[in-house]
Write a protein that holds these residues in place. Sequence first.
Motif, PDB file in Angstrom:
ATOM      1  N   HIS A   1       0.688  -1.115  -0.005  1.00 26.09           N
ATOM      2  CA  HIS A   1      -0.210   0.108  -0.012  1.00 26.09           C
ATOM      3  C   HIS A   1       0.973   1.207   0.019  1.00 26.09           C
ATOM      4  CE1 HIS A   1      -3.803  -1.892   0.681  1.00 26.09           C
ATOM      5  NE2 HIS A   1      -3.177  -2.752   1.453  1.00 26.09           N
ATOM      6  N   ALA A   2       0.175   2.310  -0.562  1.00 24.27           N
ATOM      7  CA  ALA A   2       1.102   3.705  -0.713  1.00 24.27           C
ATOM      8  C   ALA A   2       0.912   4.166   0.755  1.00 24.27           C
ATOM      9  CB  ALA A   2       0.481   4.700  -1.623  1.00 24.27           C
ATOM     10  N   LYS A   3       2.285   4.497   1.066  1.00 24.04           N
ATOM     11  CA  LYS A   3       2.300   5.175   2.548  1.00 24.04           C
ATOM     12  C   LYS A   3       1.469   6.265   2.731  1.00 24.04           C
ATOM     13  CE  LYS A   3       6.172   4.975   5.551  1.00 24.04           C
ATOM     14  NZ  LYS A   3       7.766   5.197   5.655  1.00 24.04           N
ATOM     15  N   LYS A   4       1.649   7.273   1.805  1.00 24.43           N
ATOM     16  CA  LYS A   4       0.472   8.462   1.856  1.00 24.43           C
ATOM     17  C   LYS A   4      -0.935   8.103   1.848  1.00 24.43           C
ATOM     18  CE  LYS A   4       4.193  11.592   0.922  1.00 24.43           C
ATOM     19  NZ  LYS A   4       5.318  12.158  -0.097  1.00 24.43           N
ATOM     20  N   GLY A   5      -1.020   7.105   1.226  1.00 26.24           N
ATOM     21  CA  GLY A   5      -2.234   6.557   1.160  1.00 26.24           C
ATOM     22  C   GLY A   5      -3.146   6.067   2.301  1.00 26.24           C
ATOM     23  N   ILE A   6      -2.082   5.402   3.207  1.00 26.37           N
ATOM     24  CA  ILE A   6      -2.520   5.000   4.595  1.00 26.37           C
ATOM     25  C   ILE A   6      -2.389   6.307   5.496  1.00 26.37           C
ATOM     26  CG2 ILE A   6      -1.512   3.763   6.643  1.00 26.37           C
ATOM     27  CD1 ILE A   6      -0.023   1.813   4.491  1.00 26.37           C
ATOM     28  N   TYR A   7      -1.688   7.213   5.443  1.00 21.14           N
ATOM     29  CA  TYR A   7      -1.787   8.488   6.150  1.00 21.14           C
ATOM     30  C   TYR A   7      -3.029   9.015   6.049  1.00 21.14           C
ATOM     31  CZ  TYR A   7       3.072   8.122   7.081  1.00 21.14           C
ATOM     32  OH  TYR A   7       4.493   7.665   7.887  1.00 21.14           O
ATOM     33  N   SER A   8      -3.499   9.145   4.446  1.00 22.18           N
ATOM     34  CA  SER A   8      -4.754   9.812   4.044  1.00 22.18           C
ATOM     35  C   SER A   8      -5.799   8.907   4.738  1.00 22.18           C
ATOM     36  CB  SER A   8      -4.988   9.418   2.586  1.00 22.18           C
ATOM     37  OG  SER A   8      -6.047  10.227   2.238  1.00 22.18           O
ATOM     38  N   CYS A   9      -6.076   7.590   4.742  1.00 22.18           N
ATOM     39  CA  CYS A   9      -6.805   7.015   5.591  1.00 22.18           C
ATOM     40  C   CYS A   9      -6.946   7.303   6.800  1.00 22.18           C
ATOM     41  CB  CYS A   9      -6.661   5.459   5.465  1.00 22.18           C
ATOM     42  SG  CYS A   9      -7.178   4.992   3.703  1.00 22.18           S
ATOM     43  N   SER A  10      -5.667   7.244   7.620  1.00 20.71           N
ATOM     44  CA  SER A  10      -5.772   7.798   8.943  1.00 20.71           C
ATOM     45  C   SER A  10      -6.282   9.127   9.283  1.00 20.71           C
ATOM     46  CB  SER A  10      -4.309   7.720   9.507  1.00 20.71           C
ATOM     47  OG  SER A  10      -3.548   6.637   9.318  1.00 20.71           O
ATOM     48  N   TYR A  11      -6.137  10.051   8.358  1.00 15.73           N
ATOM     49  CA  TYR A  11      -6.776  11.307   8.466  1.00 15.73           C
ATOM     50  C   TYR A  11      -8.285  11.542   8.378  1.00 15.73           C
ATOM     51  CZ  TYR A  11      -2.614  14.541   8.617  1.00 15.73           C
ATOM     52  OH  TYR A  11      -1.488  15.146   9.258  1.00 15.73           O
ATOM     53  N   ALA A  12      -8.717  10.517   7.513  1.00 16.16           N
ATOM     54  CA  ALA A  12     -10.087  10.428   7.282  1.00 16.16           C
ATOM     55  C   ALA A  12     -10.611   9.823   8.584  1.00 16.16           C
ATOM     56  CB  ALA A  12     -10.347   9.366   6.166  1.00 16.16           C
ATOM     57  N   PHE A  13     -10.071   8.727   9.295  1.00 17.24           N
ATOM     58  CA  PHE A  13     -10.559   8.183  10.498  1.00 17.24           C
ATOM     59  C   PHE A  13     -10.880   9.251  11.541  1.00 17.24           C
ATOM     60  CE2 PHE A  13     -10.119   5.980  14.713  1.00 17.24           C
ATOM     61  CZ  PHE A  13     -11.108   5.412  14.465  1.00 17.24           C
ATOM     62  N   VAL A  14      -9.789   9.883  11.679  1.00 20.81           N
ATOM     63  CA  VAL A  14      -9.389  11.443  12.720  1.00 20.81           C
ATOM     64  C   VAL A  14     -10.753  12.291  12.612  1.00 20.81           C
ATOM     65  CG1 VAL A  14      -8.228  13.144  13.843  1.00 20.81           C
ATOM     66  CG2 VAL A  14      -7.097  11.116  13.278  1.00 20.81           C
ATOM     67  N   VAL A  15     -11.065  12.766  10.981  1.00 19.73           N
ATOM     68  CA  VAL A  15     -12.003  13.416  10.797  1.00 19.73           C
ATOM     69  C   VAL A  15     -13.254  12.845  11.198  1.00 19.73           C
ATOM     70  CG1 VAL A  15     -13.116  14.443   8.485  1.00 19.73           C
ATOM     71  CG2 VAL A  15     -10.430  14.928   9.048  1.00 19.73           C
TER      72      VAL A  15
ATOM     73  N   ARG B   1      -0.964  12.794  -3.415  1.00 21.43           N
ATOM     74  CA  ARG B   1       0.275  12.375  -3.537  1.00 21.43           C
ATOM     75  C   ARG B   1       0.665  10.960  -3.346  1.00 21.43           C
ATOM     76  NH1 ARG B   1       4.269  16.578  -4.035  1.00 21.43           N
ATOM     77  NH2 ARG B   1       5.666  15.042  -2.781  1.00 21.43           N
ATOM     78  N   GLY B   2       0.035  10.152  -2.742  1.00 22.70           N
ATOM     79  CA  GLY B   2       0.161   8.731  -2.697  1.00 22.70           C
ATOM     80  C   GLY B   2      -0.170   8.139  -4.043  1.00 22.70           C
ATOM     81  N   MET B   3      -1.152   8.542  -4.782  1.00 28.79           N
ATOM     82  CA  MET B   3      -1.332   8.049  -5.989  1.00 28.79           C
ATOM     83  C   MET B   3      -0.093   8.160  -7.105  1.00 28.79           C
ATOM     84  SD  MET B   3      -4.394   6.932  -6.150  1.00 28.79           S
ATOM     85  CE  MET B   3      -5.241   7.003  -7.801  1.00 28.79           C
ATOM     86  N   LYS B   4       0.901   8.981  -6.694  1.00 30.48           N
ATOM     87  CA  LYS B   4       1.990   9.105  -7.516  1.00 30.48           C
ATOM     88  C   LYS B   4       3.238   8.542  -6.973  1.00 30.48           C
ATOM     89  CE  LYS B   4       1.102  13.985  -8.467  1.00 30.48           C
ATOM     90  NZ  LYS B   4       1.589  15.510  -8.220  1.00 30.48           N
ATOM     91  N   GLU B   5       2.987   7.465  -6.139  1.00 29.87           N
ATOM     92  CA  GLU B   5       4.113   6.600  -5.617  1.00 29.87           C
ATOM     93  C   GLU B   5       3.906   5.285  -6.725  1.00 29.87           C
ATOM     94  OE1 GLU B   5       3.832   5.226  -1.508  1.00 29.87           O
ATOM     95  OE2 GLU B   5       3.544   7.299  -1.007  1.00 29.87           O
ATOM     96  N   ARG B   6       5.162   5.045  -7.084  1.00 28.36           N
ATOM     97  CA  ARG B   6       5.205   3.953  -8.164  1.00 28.36           C
ATOM     98  C   ARG B   6       4.977   2.674  -7.635  1.00 28.36           C
ATOM     99  NH1 ARG B   6       7.030   6.083 -13.067  1.00 28.36           N
ATOM    100  NH2 ARG B   6       7.825   4.257 -13.709  1.00 28.36           N
TER     101      ARG B   6
END
Length: 130
Positions: free
Chosen positions: A38-52, A94-99
């Motif tokens: 999984h993309a690292k920044k995608g995991i961070y994005s999901c974490s932010y979604a949970f907090v929100v 930004r996570g979508m840009k990870e290769r």
Amino acid sequence: MLIKKKLVTEEDRAKAMAKAREKQRKRITKYGQAKPRHAKKGIYSCSYAFVVFLLLLLMFEISYRKKGDVGMVLGFVGLGTMALAGIGVWLGGRGMKEREKNYITCKVGIGINLTAFLGLTAIFIRGVIR
């Protein structure tokens, strides 16, 4: 005090090598490609979604208990939550840009954060107009 040092034998080295090969084999699919992580920044994005999501539930609960008569502090918390949702959308992009990664966490994070951001923006605009 004497400490005995464990001697590493050839048998121990062979077991360690076999364990490492087995671990590597589990990561490879039947077509010889490694499973994408999984993309690292995608995991961070999901974490932010949970907090929100938790902050939204907390704000709705406080507003319900006070029968809609909330102060400016809760409004600032709402603006902060809107900023967190915006950051979550940005991190998902930004996570979508990870290769060569699995992008499902990016997509989920973007979807939830964007929904929360647009909802909070609509509530904010309605409050300014009224």
